[in-house]
Design a protein around this motif. Structure first.
Motif, PDB file in Angstrom:
ATOM      1  N   VAL A 243      -4.908   6.502  -3.312  1.00 53.27           N
ATOM      2  CA  VAL A 243      -5.654   7.136  -2.171  1.00 53.27           C
ATOM      3  C   VAL A 243      -5.607   5.688  -1.109  1.00 53.27           C
ATOM      4  O   VAL A 243      -5.114   6.685   0.013  1.00 53.27           O
ATOM      5  CB  VAL A 243      -7.026   6.722  -2.569  1.00 53.27           C
ATOM      6  N   LYS A 244      -5.274   4.492  -1.610  1.00 51.85           N
ATOM      7  CA  LYS A 244      -4.655   3.713  -0.114  1.00 51.85           C
ATOM      8  C   LYS A 244      -2.757   4.358   0.437  1.00 51.85           C
ATOM      9  O   LYS A 244      -2.344   4.534   1.573  1.00 51.85           O
ATOM     10  CB  LYS A 244      -4.531   2.287  -0.377  1.00 51.85           C
ATOM     11  N   GLN A 245      -2.414   4.516  -1.291  1.00 53.12           N
ATOM     12  CA  GLN A 245      -0.556   5.419  -1.126  1.00 53.12           C
ATOM     13  C   GLN A 245      -0.645   5.915   0.262  1.00 53.12           C
ATOM     14  O   GLN A 245      -0.228   6.423   1.186  1.00 53.12           O
ATOM     15  CB  GLN A 245       0.189   5.595  -2.452  1.00 53.12           C
TER      16      GLN A 245
ATOM     17  N   MET B  81       0.401  -1.406   0.009  1.00 54.59           N
ATOM     18  CA  MET B  81      -0.015   0.295  -0.447  1.00 54.59           C
ATOM     19  C   MET B  81       0.371   1.057  -0.123  1.00 54.59           C
ATOM     20  O   MET B  81       0.761   2.285  -0.528  1.00 54.59           O
ATOM     21  CB  MET B  81      -1.094   0.175   1.550  1.00 54.59           C
ATOM     22  N   LEU B  82       2.189   1.768   1.011  1.00 57.71           N
ATOM     23  CA  LEU B  82       3.045   2.324   0.986  1.00 57.71           C
ATOM     24  C   LEU B  82       3.659   2.741  -0.295  1.00 57.71           C
ATOM     25  O   LEU B  82       4.441   3.914  -0.722  1.00 57.71           O
ATOM     26  CB  LEU B  82       3.371   2.119   2.217  1.00 57.71           C
TER      27      LEU B  82
ATOM     28  N   PHE C 124     -10.355   9.487   8.472  1.00 54.18           N
ATOM     29  CA  PHE C 124     -10.028   9.132   7.717  1.00 54.18           C
ATOM     30  C   PHE C 124      -9.390   8.151   6.997  1.00 54.18           C
ATOM     31  O   PHE C 124      -9.546   6.993   5.877  1.00 54.18           O
ATOM     32  CB  PHE C 124     -10.521  10.817   6.884  1.00 54.18           C
ATOM     33  N   CYS C 125      -7.923   8.430   6.898  1.00 54.54           N
ATOM     34  CA  CYS C 125      -6.962   7.852   6.338  1.00 54.54           C
ATOM     35  C   CYS C 125      -7.333   6.030   6.758  1.00 54.54           C
ATOM     36  O   CYS C 125      -6.781   5.156   5.624  1.00 54.54           O
ATOM     37  CB  CYS C 125      -5.637   8.105   6.276  1.00 54.54           C
ATOM     38  N   SER C 126      -7.065   6.326   8.243  1.00 55.62           N
ATOM     39  CA  SER C 126      -7.646   4.637   8.775  1.00 55.62           C
ATOM     40  C   SER C 126      -8.230   3.921   8.285  1.00 55.62           C
ATOM     41  O   SER C 126      -8.697   3.014   7.672  1.00 55.62           O
ATOM     42  CB  SER C 126      -7.844   4.554  10.542  1.00 55.62           C
ATOM     43  N   ALA C 127      -9.805   4.391   7.838  1.00 60.59           N
ATOM     44  CA  ALA C 127     -10.997   4.169   6.738  1.00 60.59           C
ATOM     45  C   ALA C 127     -10.704   3.456   5.747  1.00 60.59           C
ATOM     46  O   ALA C 127     -10.750   2.220   5.163  1.00 60.59           O
ATOM     47  CB  ALA C 127     -12.038   5.238   6.593  1.00 60.59           C
TER      48      ALA C 127
END
Ligand code: F3S
Length: 423
Positions: A18-20, A10-11, A173-176
């Protein structure tokens, strides 16, 4: 910090932008906290819509504003069902169907909708409740969730042992989006032990008592305080009383988890609540503390009332039923506006049970999704406002130019019908 292969992918951008961007945020956040790893998040309650905090930036483009506020970049991201866990809207800026009732314009309603459409595109579901646990958002013991509503964090952490920190709007939000949060704080079992013992020495029976108690206790709880409450007459306790207590506690203090001895699952007794920790402080809450809260939140006043606001946290069906029982066959004074806030799903049940009709026939209004504090609105021209919740009365005490009153549900409803307070 340790990252799994999936997290590294993801990173590196292997699962989209979005995931990155979300994973970058969460890794930075976790490193700042000193977390050694991340944990998987299964549920998210997120503050979405055209909320007041966005006014901090002058920006017409909704997409750009979201990018700036959530990812600190002016490059909008293209959302497309990106959520990595079940995600839903927390409280909204306004009632999506009755926005005129509290003075929003059609332009403001459309702009709010434009925000919600983008969040929906990202995979966040329309629910619109601060008290998410009332409509099925129920993380169980040990389940990791994120949440933007302070009282719901305390409530679910304490009542079911779900695990959540008060991370804030952007981090949640980022966690979601990436399905991860820092394995730190309330996510770590041994960090969930109490560090303050509280003796509640005064009788607390009504919801109003519990609401005032939460406010008094919060004032004595700086960040990272985990109180363990010993309550004399806990047989009067129920879920509505507890959530009111937690809402006002979050207003004045830094509590995210509150054990109640003999009631909450991680606090059968003192040994279980504290584990290896020692109580750093031991305090008593007395009748004097409760009286001081009431003197502070309620102006010394007898006379006409313009506006009564109920439903903080959003009312349960049981609370709406109690209001309908009181109002049945009565009329609210013409000069008074009565607003009762709940969730859209609970209003549906109130409609089905005839409660909305009774409230409406009496002259009141059942609204959904928001409240005075989150909408930033009061009906035009009001000079005397009354609340049954410390969480609403407290900010108005410093912002509102007129009279602010705080009292029990019964006192508020009496004022709605007579148009008078304390007379
Ligand atoms: Fe809910 Fe508004 Fe109170 S969002 S907890 S009703 S401040």
């Amino acid at each position: 910090m340790f990252l799994t292969d999936d997290e590294k992918r993801m990173l590196d951008g292997g699962q989209g932008k979005v995931k990155q961007a979300s994973m970058e945020y969460i890794v930075n956040y976790a490193e700042a906290l000193g977390a050694e790893r991340l944990c998987k998040v299964t549920k998210a309650q997120l503050f979405c819509g055209n909320h007041i905090y966005l006014d901090a930036i002058q920006e017409d483009s909704v997409e750009k504003l979201i990018a700036i506020m959530h990812f600190a970049t002016e490059e909008p991201l293209e959302f497309d069902n990106d959520t990595a866990c079940f995600s839903q809207f927390c409280s909204l800026r306004m009632d999506l169907h009755q926005w005129q009732a509290i003075g929003f314009t059609s332009h403001e309603a459309r702009r709010n909708q434009a925000f919600l459409d983008i969040y929906r595109k990202a995979g966040i579901h329309m629910v619109g409740i601060c008290a998410s646990y009332l409509t099925g958002f129920l993380p169980i013991k040990g389940e990791h969730y994120v949440c933007t509503e302070s009282h719901a964090i305390i409530y679910i952490n304490s009542l079911w042992g779900g695990c959540c920190n008060a991370d804030g709007i952007a981090a949640a939000f980022c966690s979601a989006m990436c399905g991860r949060t820092a394995y730190w704080g309330n996510h770590v079992p041994k960090q969930r032990k109490a560090n303050m013992l509280v003796h509640v020495e005064c009788p607390v029976e009504t919801l109003y008592d519990w609401d005032s108690l939460g406010f008094a206790l919060g004032k004595q709880c700086p960040a990272n305080t985990i109180p363990a409450l010993w309550v004399k007459n806990r047989e009067t306790l129920d879920t509505d009383r507890l959530r009111s207590a937690f809402a006002s506690m979050a207003t004045t203090g830094g509590v995210e988890l509150c054990h109640i001895l003999g009631v909450t699952p991680e606090a059968n007794d003192l040994a279980m609540a504290f584990g290896d920790r020692k109580a750093a402080r031991e305090i008593c809450i007395t009748e004097k503390d409760i009286s001081q809260v009431r003197e502070f939140l309620c102006d010394a006043y007898r006379g006409d009332v313009d506006y009564i606001h109920l439903g903080c946290p959003h009312y349960s069906l049981e609370q709406i039923a109690a209001v309908a029982r009181f109002l049945h066959g009565r009329k609210i004074k013409e000069s008074v506006t009565l607003h009762i806030w709940t969730a859209p799903a609970i209003k549906f049940l109130a409609d089905e049970n005839g409660f909305t009709r009774i409230i409406h026939e009496a002259g009141g209004q059942l609204l959904t999704g928001s409240c005075a504090l989150v909408s930033g609105k009061l009906p035009a021209g009001v000079r005397t406002i009354a609340f049954d919740a410390a969480k609403q009365a407290n900010p108005q005490q410093s912002h509102f130019k007129g009279t602010v009153l705080y009292g029990s549900l019964h006192k508020c409803l009496n004022a709605a019908v007579t148009g008078k307070w304390g007379v």
